[in-house]
Each structure stands twice: as structure tokens, then as C-alpha cells.
Design a protein around this motif. Structure first.
Motif, PDB file in Angstrom:
ATOM      1  N   UNK A   1       0.818  -1.159   0.057  1.00 36.30           N
ATOM      2  CA  UNK A   1       0.082   0.017   0.024  1.00 36.30           C
ATOM      3  C   UNK A   1       0.975   1.208   0.032  1.00 36.30           C
ATOM      4  N   UNK A   2       0.735   2.154  -0.810  1.00 37.72           N
ATOM      5  CA  UNK A   2       1.355   3.314  -1.009  1.00 37.72           C
ATOM      6  C   UNK A   2       0.918   4.209   0.421  1.00 37.72           C
ATOM      7  N   UNK A   3       2.203   5.033   0.758  1.00 32.34           N
ATOM      8  CA  UNK A   3       2.023   5.784   2.045  1.00 32.34           C
ATOM      9  C   UNK A   3       2.403   7.108   1.550  1.00 32.34           C
ATOM     10  N   UNK A   4       1.851   8.249   2.142  1.00 30.15           N
ATOM     11  CA  UNK A   4       2.006   9.647   1.938  1.00 30.15           C
ATOM     12  C   UNK A   4       2.824  10.218   3.097  1.00 30.15           C
ATOM     13  N   UNK A   5       3.968  10.993   2.889  1.00 31.49           N
ATOM     14  CA  UNK A   5       4.676  11.506   4.076  1.00 31.49           C
ATOM     15  C   UNK A   5       4.747  13.060   3.437  1.00 31.49           C
ATOM     16  N   UNK A   6       4.567  13.961   4.617  1.00 32.31           N
ATOM     17  CA  UNK A   6       4.395  15.408   4.569  1.00 32.31           C
ATOM     18  C   UNK A   6       5.913  15.847   4.754  1.00 32.31           C
ATOM     19  N   UNK A   7       6.348  16.711   4.045  1.00 33.36           N
ATOM     20  CA  UNK A   7       7.812  17.311   3.842  1.00 33.36           C
ATOM     21  C   UNK A   7       8.265  17.768   5.592  1.00 33.36           C
ATOM     22  N   UNK A   8       9.483  17.550   6.021  1.00 42.09           N
ATOM     23  CA  UNK A   8       9.727  17.983   7.191  1.00 42.09           C
ATOM     24  C   UNK A   8      10.010  19.298   7.326  1.00 42.09           C
ATOM     25  N   UNK A   9       9.814  19.918   8.636  1.00 41.92           N
ATOM     26  CA  UNK A   9      10.126  21.384   8.804  1.00 41.92           C
ATOM     27  C   UNK A   9      11.517  21.845   8.420  1.00 41.92           C
ATOM     28  N   UNK A  10      11.620  22.752   8.089  1.00 41.32           N
ATOM     29  CA  UNK A  10      13.063  23.627   7.572  1.00 41.32           C
ATOM     30  C   UNK A  10      12.871  24.885   8.208  1.00 41.32           C
ATOM     31  N   UNK A  11      14.186  25.201   8.732  1.00 38.87           N
ATOM     32  CA  UNK A  11      14.330  26.729   9.520  1.00 38.87           C
ATOM     33  C   UNK A  11      15.294  27.324   8.326  1.00 38.87           C
ATOM     34  N   UNK A  12      14.946  28.484   8.152  1.00 46.02           N
ATOM     35  CA  UNK A  12      15.872  29.238   7.286  1.00 46.02           C
ATOM     36  C   UNK A  12      16.374  30.333   7.911  1.00 46.02           C
ATOM     37  N   UNK A  13      15.576  31.173   8.719  1.00 43.52           N
ATOM     38  CA  UNK A  13      16.079  32.417   9.597  1.00 43.52           C
ATOM     39  C   UNK A  13      15.359  32.351  11.051  1.00 43.52           C
ATOM     40  N   UNK A  14      16.194  33.460  11.636  1.00 44.47           N
ATOM     41  CA  UNK A  14      15.639  33.777  13.012  1.00 44.47           C
ATOM     42  C   UNK A  14      16.125  35.113  12.960  1.00 44.47           C
ATOM     43  N   UNK A  15      15.032  35.855  13.742  1.00 44.64           N
ATOM     44  CA  UNK A  15      15.241  37.078  13.994  1.00 44.64           C
ATOM     45  C   UNK A  15      14.452  37.552  15.235  1.00 44.64           C
ATOM     46  N   UNK A  16      15.171  38.124  16.210  1.00 50.72           N
ATOM     47  CA  UNK A  16      16.479  38.470  16.315  1.00 50.72           C
ATOM     48  C   UNK A  16      17.226  37.112  16.673  1.00 50.72           C
ATOM     49  N   UNK A  17      18.837  37.263  16.647  1.00 48.62           N
ATOM     50  CA  UNK A  17      19.533  36.087  17.119  1.00 48.62           C
ATOM     51  C   UNK A  17      20.130  36.399  18.597  1.00 48.62           C
ATOM     52  N   UNK A  18      19.725  37.099  19.162  1.00 48.85           N
ATOM     53  CA  UNK A  18      20.129  37.443  20.476  1.00 48.85           C
ATOM     54  C   UNK A  18      19.048  37.975  21.401  1.00 48.85           C
ATOM     55  N   UNK A  19      19.037  37.669  22.676  1.00 42.58           N
ATOM     56  CA  UNK A  19      18.101  38.378  23.357  1.00 42.58           C
ATOM     57  C   UNK A  19      18.653  38.255  25.130  1.00 42.58           C
ATOM     58  N   UNK A  20      17.738  38.816  25.894  1.00 42.02           N
ATOM     59  CA  UNK A  20      17.985  39.060  27.241  1.00 42.02           C
ATOM     60  C   UNK A  20      17.926  37.418  28.002  1.00 42.02           C
ATOM     61  N   UNK A  21      18.790  37.393  29.004  1.00 44.81           N
ATOM     62  CA  UNK A  21      18.706  36.241  29.913  1.00 44.81           C
ATOM     63  C   UNK A  21      17.548  36.319  30.673  1.00 44.81           C
ATOM     64  N   UNK A  22      16.867  37.179  30.821  1.00 47.17           N
ATOM     65  CA  UNK A  22      15.637  37.187  31.757  1.00 47.17           C
ATOM     66  C   UNK A  22      14.407  36.532  30.975  1.00 47.17           C
TER      67      UNK A  22
END
Length: 110
Positions: A1-22
Motif C-alpha cells: 500500500x503506498x503511503x504519503x509523507x509530509x515534508x519535514x520542517x525547515x528553518x531558514x532564518x531567526x530574527x533576532x538572534x540574541x536576547x535577554x537572559x531574563x
């Protein structure tokens, strides 16, 4: 029986790349194949450099000594399927990878 699979998540960018320790920094994670369900989507800041000694005991809720990570305190949809919004938890360290777990399928920045 053929099965269907969705594409895996892909991360391209993060914004911002820094933040407070709190915590409380709103990070936009852009990419593709993001499905949001509060019970099945987890965003973590993983690994990196964590200075010692640790300011919290091993039982602190945001610290896992075996695999150091911090979960986001909240996750929301920015643009369906291509953008997630994460509010950071308190934490410390640098060069942390971001991991998005969608229904058990995990992708991590490099």
C-alpha cells in the motif's frame, strides 16, 4: 500500500538572534512546513556554550543538565506554515541551535 509523507520542517532564518537572559524575547522563526498545534509543536534552544558554575539547581524547570535546552514559553503562528513566533524563556549561554519539533519530526539549525 503506498503511503504519503509530509515534508519535514525547515528553518531558514531567526530574527533576532540574541536576547535577554531574563527571557521574553519574541523570536521569529521563518522556514517551511511548520504546523502549529500547542500539544505537538515544541521549539527549543539547544546546546551551545553554558558557563559554569550553574546558577540554578539541577531541578530548575528551564534547565536539563544532561542535554541543556530551554523551551519557548509560548509559540504562535506568524504566517501559516512558514513562520513561527517563539517567546524565549530565561536562560544563558551562546551559540545555541534552535530545534523545531512538529508532531515528532524534528529539525535543528546548524
Amino acid at each position: 500500500t503506498p503511503l504519503f509523507t509530509y515534508d519535514v520542517p525547515v528553518i531558514s532564518t531567526l530574527n533576532p538572534t540574541t536576547g535577554s537572559t531574563s527571557g521574553g524575547t519574541r523570536v521569529t522563526i521563518s522556514g517551511s512546513n511548520f504546523y502549529l498545534n500547542e500539544n505537538t509543536t515544541i521549539i527549543r534552544f539547544v546546546g551551545g556554550h553554558t558557563p559554569a558554575p550553574f546558577p540554578y539547581p539541577n531541578t530548575h524547570p528551564v534547565w536539563n543538565r544532561v542535554t541543556p535546552f530551554y523551551n519557548c514559553t509560548s509559540i504562535a503562528i506568524g504566517t501559516p506554515h512558514v513562520q513561527l513566533l517563539c517567546t524565549t524563556n530565561e536562560g544563558w549561554g551562546d551559540n545555541r541551535q534552535v530545534s523545531v519539533d512538529v508532531c515528532g519530526v524534528v529539525t535543528t539549525t546548524k
